[in-house]
Design a protein around this motif. Structure first.
Motif, PDB file in Angstrom:
ATOM      1  N   ASP A  49       0.904  -1.411   0.055  1.00 29.39           N
ATOM      2  CA  ASP A  49       0.165   0.165  -0.109  1.00 29.39           C
ATOM      3  C   ASP A  49       0.899   1.444   0.055  1.00 29.39           C
ATOM      4  OD1 ASP A  49      -2.736  -0.638  -0.208  1.00 29.39           O
ATOM      5  OD2 ASP A  49      -2.517  -1.517   1.871  1.00 29.39           O
ATOM      6  N   TYR A  52       2.490   1.622  -3.540  1.00 32.38           N
ATOM      7  CA  TYR A  52       1.398   2.053  -4.533  1.00 32.38           C
ATOM      8  C   TYR A  52       0.830   3.514  -4.047  1.00 32.38           C
ATOM      9  CZ  TYR A  52      -2.584   1.654  -7.312  1.00 32.38           C
ATOM     10  OH  TYR A  52      -3.609   1.716  -8.345  1.00 32.38           O
ATOM     11  N   TRP A 138     -13.333  27.573  10.203  1.00 32.96           N
ATOM     12  CA  TRP A 138     -14.003  26.214  10.340  1.00 32.96           C
ATOM     13  C   TRP A 138     -13.556  25.487  11.370  1.00 32.96           C
ATOM     14  CZ3 TRP A 138     -10.877  22.234   9.211  1.00 32.96           C
ATOM     15  CH2 TRP A 138      -9.651  22.537   8.577  1.00 32.96           C
ATOM     16  N   PHE A 147     -14.452  15.655   9.567  1.00 25.34           N
ATOM     17  CA  PHE A 147     -13.928  14.533   9.024  1.00 25.34           C
ATOM     18  C   PHE A 147     -14.737  13.604   8.052  1.00 25.34           C
ATOM     19  CE2 PHE A 147     -11.793  15.021  13.265  1.00 25.34           C
ATOM     20  CZ  PHE A 147     -10.503  15.422  12.753  1.00 25.34           C
ATOM     21  N   ILE A 152     -12.311  14.935   3.482  1.00 29.88           N
ATOM     22  CA  ILE A 152     -11.196  13.870   2.941  1.00 29.88           C
ATOM     23  C   ILE A 152     -10.900  13.821   1.771  1.00 29.88           C
ATOM     24  CG2 ILE A 152     -10.024  11.789   3.452  1.00 29.88           C
ATOM     25  CD1 ILE A 152     -11.632  11.465   6.215  1.00 29.88           C
ATOM     26  N   ILE A 155      -9.338  17.106   0.467  1.00 29.22           N
ATOM     27  CA  ILE A 155      -7.771  17.260   0.758  1.00 29.22           C
ATOM     28  C   ILE A 155      -7.038  16.371  -0.048  1.00 29.22           C
ATOM     29  CG2 ILE A 155      -7.601  15.692   2.677  1.00 29.22           C
ATOM     30  CD1 ILE A 155      -6.364  19.199   2.892  1.00 29.22           C
ATOM     31  N   ILE A 175       1.399  12.329   5.520  1.00 29.99           N
ATOM     32  CA  ILE A 175       0.582  11.193   5.447  1.00 29.99           C
ATOM     33  C   ILE A 175       1.218   9.986   5.883  1.00 29.99           C
ATOM     34  CG2 ILE A 175      -0.699   9.886   3.813  1.00 29.99           C
ATOM     35  CD1 ILE A 175      -0.953  12.389   2.100  1.00 29.99           C
ATOM     36  N   LEU A 209      -8.829  23.755   2.002  1.00 30.06           N
ATOM     37  CA  LEU A 209      -9.951  23.208   3.279  1.00 30.06           C
ATOM     38  C   LEU A 209     -10.699  24.450   3.533  1.00 30.06           C
ATOM     39  CD1 LEU A 209      -8.388  20.643   5.529  1.00 30.06           C
ATOM     40  CD2 LEU A 209     -10.315  20.499   3.968  1.00 30.06           C
TER      41      LEU A 209
ATOM     42  N   MET B  47      -6.559  20.993   9.971  1.00 32.26           N
ATOM     43  CA  MET B  47      -5.824  20.436   8.571  1.00 32.26           C
ATOM     44  C   MET B  47      -5.246  19.257   8.758  1.00 32.26           C
ATOM     45  SD  MET B  47      -3.395  20.786   6.012  1.00 32.26           S
ATOM     46  CE  MET B  47      -2.188  21.916   6.727  1.00 32.26           C
ATOM     47  N   LEU B  48      -4.289  19.535   9.613  1.00 34.82           N
ATOM     48  CA  LEU B  48      -3.124  18.393   9.863  1.00 34.82           C
ATOM     49  C   LEU B  48      -3.902  17.046  10.259  1.00 34.82           C
ATOM     50  CD1 LEU B  48      -0.021  20.302  11.318  1.00 34.82           C
ATOM     51  CD2 LEU B  48      -0.386  19.301   8.926  1.00 34.82           C
ATOM     52  N   GLU B  49      -5.003  17.316  10.933  1.00 38.21           N
ATOM     53  CA  GLU B  49      -5.655  16.128  11.714  1.00 38.21           C
ATOM     54  C   GLU B  49      -6.398  15.514  10.523  1.00 38.21           C
ATOM     55  OE1 GLU B  49      -8.452  16.957  14.925  1.00 38.21           O
ATOM     56  OE2 GLU B  49      -7.316  18.481  15.446  1.00 38.21           O
ATOM     57  N   ILE B  50      -7.143  16.131   9.459  1.00 34.15           N
ATOM     58  CA  ILE B  50      -7.575  15.687   8.430  1.00 34.15           C
ATOM     59  C   ILE B  50      -6.702  14.558   7.399  1.00 34.15           C
ATOM     60  CG2 ILE B  50      -9.064  16.201   6.104  1.00 34.15           C
ATOM     61  CD1 ILE B  50     -10.323  18.455   7.746  1.00 34.15           C
ATOM     62  N   THR B  51      -5.591  15.422   7.143  1.00 27.12           N
ATOM     63  CA  THR B  51      -4.522  14.875   6.141  1.00 27.12           C
ATOM     64  C   THR B  51      -4.178  13.477   6.832  1.00 27.12           C
ATOM     65  OG1 THR B  51      -2.895  16.363   6.974  1.00 27.12           O
ATOM     66  CG2 THR B  51      -3.752  16.759   4.965  1.00 27.12           C
ATOM     67  N   LYS B  53      -5.779  11.038   8.535  1.00 29.95           N
ATOM     68  CA  LYS B  53      -6.983  10.326   8.082  1.00 29.95           C
ATOM     69  C   LYS B  53      -6.379   9.642   6.730  1.00 29.95           C
ATOM     70  CE  LYS B  53      -9.739  11.286  11.516  1.00 29.95           C
ATOM     71  NZ  LYS B  53      -9.655  10.404  12.631  1.00 29.95           N
ATOM     72  N   LEU B  54      -5.449  10.395   6.230  1.00 28.76           N
ATOM     73  CA  LEU B  54      -5.161   9.572   4.783  1.00 28.76           C
ATOM     74  C   LEU B  54      -4.088   8.439   5.016  1.00 28.76           C
ATOM     75  CD1 LEU B  54      -4.921  12.730   2.528  1.00 28.76           C
ATOM     76  CD2 LEU B  54      -6.832  10.731   2.420  1.00 28.76           C
ATOM     77  N   LYS B  55      -3.300   8.513   6.202  1.00 24.94           N
ATOM     78  CA  LYS B  55      -2.608   7.590   6.304  1.00 24.94           C
ATOM     79  C   LYS B  55      -2.553   6.268   6.166  1.00 24.94           C
ATOM     80  CE  LYS B  55       1.178   6.473   9.967  1.00 24.94           C
ATOM     81  NZ  LYS B  55       2.147   6.261   8.946  1.00 24.94           N
ATOM     82  N   LYS B  57      -4.920   4.837   4.260  1.00 25.56           N
ATOM     83  CA  LYS B  57      -6.051   4.256   3.196  1.00 25.56           C
ATOM     84  C   LYS B  57      -5.369   3.315   2.148  1.00 25.56           C
ATOM     85  CE  LYS B  57      -7.626   6.717  -0.997  1.00 25.56           C
ATOM     86  NZ  LYS B  57      -7.695   7.934  -1.736  1.00 25.56           N
ATOM     87  N   PRO B  58      -6.375   2.070   2.243  1.00 26.53           N
ATOM     88  CA  PRO B  58      -5.766   0.973   1.482  1.00 26.53           C
ATOM     89  C   PRO B  58      -5.877   1.311   0.105  1.00 26.53           C
ATOM     90  CG  PRO B  58      -7.961   0.613   2.182  1.00 26.53           C
ATOM     91  CD  PRO B  58      -7.535   1.975   2.779  1.00 26.53           C
ATOM     92  N   PHE B  59      -4.961   0.837  -0.698  1.00 28.64           N
ATOM     93  CA  PHE B  59      -4.933   0.771  -2.145  1.00 28.64           C
ATOM     94  C   PHE B  59      -4.942  -0.326  -3.168  1.00 28.64           C
ATOM     95  CE2 PHE B  59      -2.625   4.951  -0.639  1.00 28.64           C
ATOM     96  CZ  PHE B  59      -3.366   5.637  -1.189  1.00 28.64           C
TER      97      PHE B  59
END
Lengths: 218, 79
Positions: A49, A52, A138, A147, A152, A155, A175, A209, B47-51, B53-55, B57-59
């Motif tokens: 993952d 990819y 916000w 969230f 998401i 972003i 990330i 955002l 914003m950092l909290e939202i990004t 959430k992408l950590k 993510k299955p691909f």
């Protein structure tokens, strides 16, 4: 026969458990010494993952990302012995992924205009934020709204709007959670360049955002 | 004089707790007095909290994994 089968099964389970608890570097060493496919498969499981996802972040196209993804693991079967352990295996693998993605993009003649965000900032010429931020604040919205899937997605798309050199830094640092030093190592740039690009990327994404949540409220 | 610009340009170090004590105090004094900067800091953190959430993510779908398996089996020689 049943006892033999059970013994074999236990060996497989024990072997798999030892693979899952082994470090990346131990798996690499095992594979290089013995050609143990279970060690290689464990590396694939851990990093599929991540490889990819990073390839997709660079190419921004799923079929291109899959080509890069396949190429990276093919390289691993052939050139894993070039990993010398000077850096973490994960950093080395991200570097292989970046290089493979850049080579792929060049081979496909897919060039990207790498614009600079160095002048990107929210403050005015006097250095103030007056009237620019608060009316789109916000930050106190409930988690359920902040969230939500669309936010998401927004972003994720906004990250893909970043110029490539900012996109890769942001992806690895914010990330994937690499340190500034590790990102610098992977991308072969200075730590100060990592910090500078990360800073501008975050400012850009915060603005995106804010626009989204402001429009959403209307 | 500490300006909004200084909050923006020091935000990474502020979030990472890397500011020296004097700059930290000055920055927090400014954000306490400046609602624009307070909103900037708060939205930056969100914003950092939202990004984040992408950590995970299955691909890689089973199909992608299977195509890789077929490719590797067809290309690699046992070492």
């Amino acid at each position: 026969m049943e006892i033999g089968f059970i013994k074999k099964l236990i060996n497989v389970i024990v072997s798999n458990e030892s693979k899952s608890s082994a470090t990346d570097e131990e798996l690499v060493s095992t594979y290089l010494r013995t050609g143990d496919s279970a060690a290689f498969n464990e590396l694939i499981s851990r990093y599929a993952d991540k490889v990819y996802g990073f390839a997709l972040r660079i190419t921004r196209n799923t079929s291109d990302a899959e080509e890069v993804f396949q190429e990276v693991f093919l390289i691993l079967t052939k050139k894993l012995d070039t990993f010398r352990g000077d850096s973490k295996f994960s950093s080395w693998l991200y570097r292989v992924t970046a290089n493979s993605a850049y080579m792929f993009m060049r081979s496909q003649k897919k060039h990207e205009n790498n614009l600079s965000l160095e002048g990107y900032s929210p403050y005015d010429e006097e250095g103030t934020l007056m009237g620019k931020i608060m009316y789109k604040d916000w930050s106190s919205r409930p988690d359920l709204i902040v969230f939500n899937k669309e936010a998401i997605k927004i972003i994720d798309e906004a990250i893909n709007d970043l110029p490539e050199s900012y996109r890769t830094v942001f992806h690895l640092r914010d990330i994937e959670g690499l340190s500034n030093d590790e990102v610098a190592d992977v991308l072969e740039i200075s730590v100060s360049a990592v910090k500078s690009r990360l800073h501008r990327a975050r400012l850009f994404l915060r603005d995106k955002l804010s626009d989204y949540f402001y429009d959403w409220r209307k | 004089m500490f300006m909004c610009k200084d909050v923006v340009e020091n935000i990474m170090e502020y979030i990472d707790n890397e500011l020296d004590l004097e700059t930290l105090k000055t920055l927090e004094k400014h954000t306490g007095d400046c609602p624009e900067c307070m909103a900037f800091v708060n939205t930056y953190k969100r914003m950092l909290e939202i990004t984040g959430k992408l950590k995970d993510k299955p691909f890689v779908t089973p199909e992608i994994r299977n195509r890789l398996k077929i490719l590797l089996e067809s290309k690699i020689k046992p070492i």
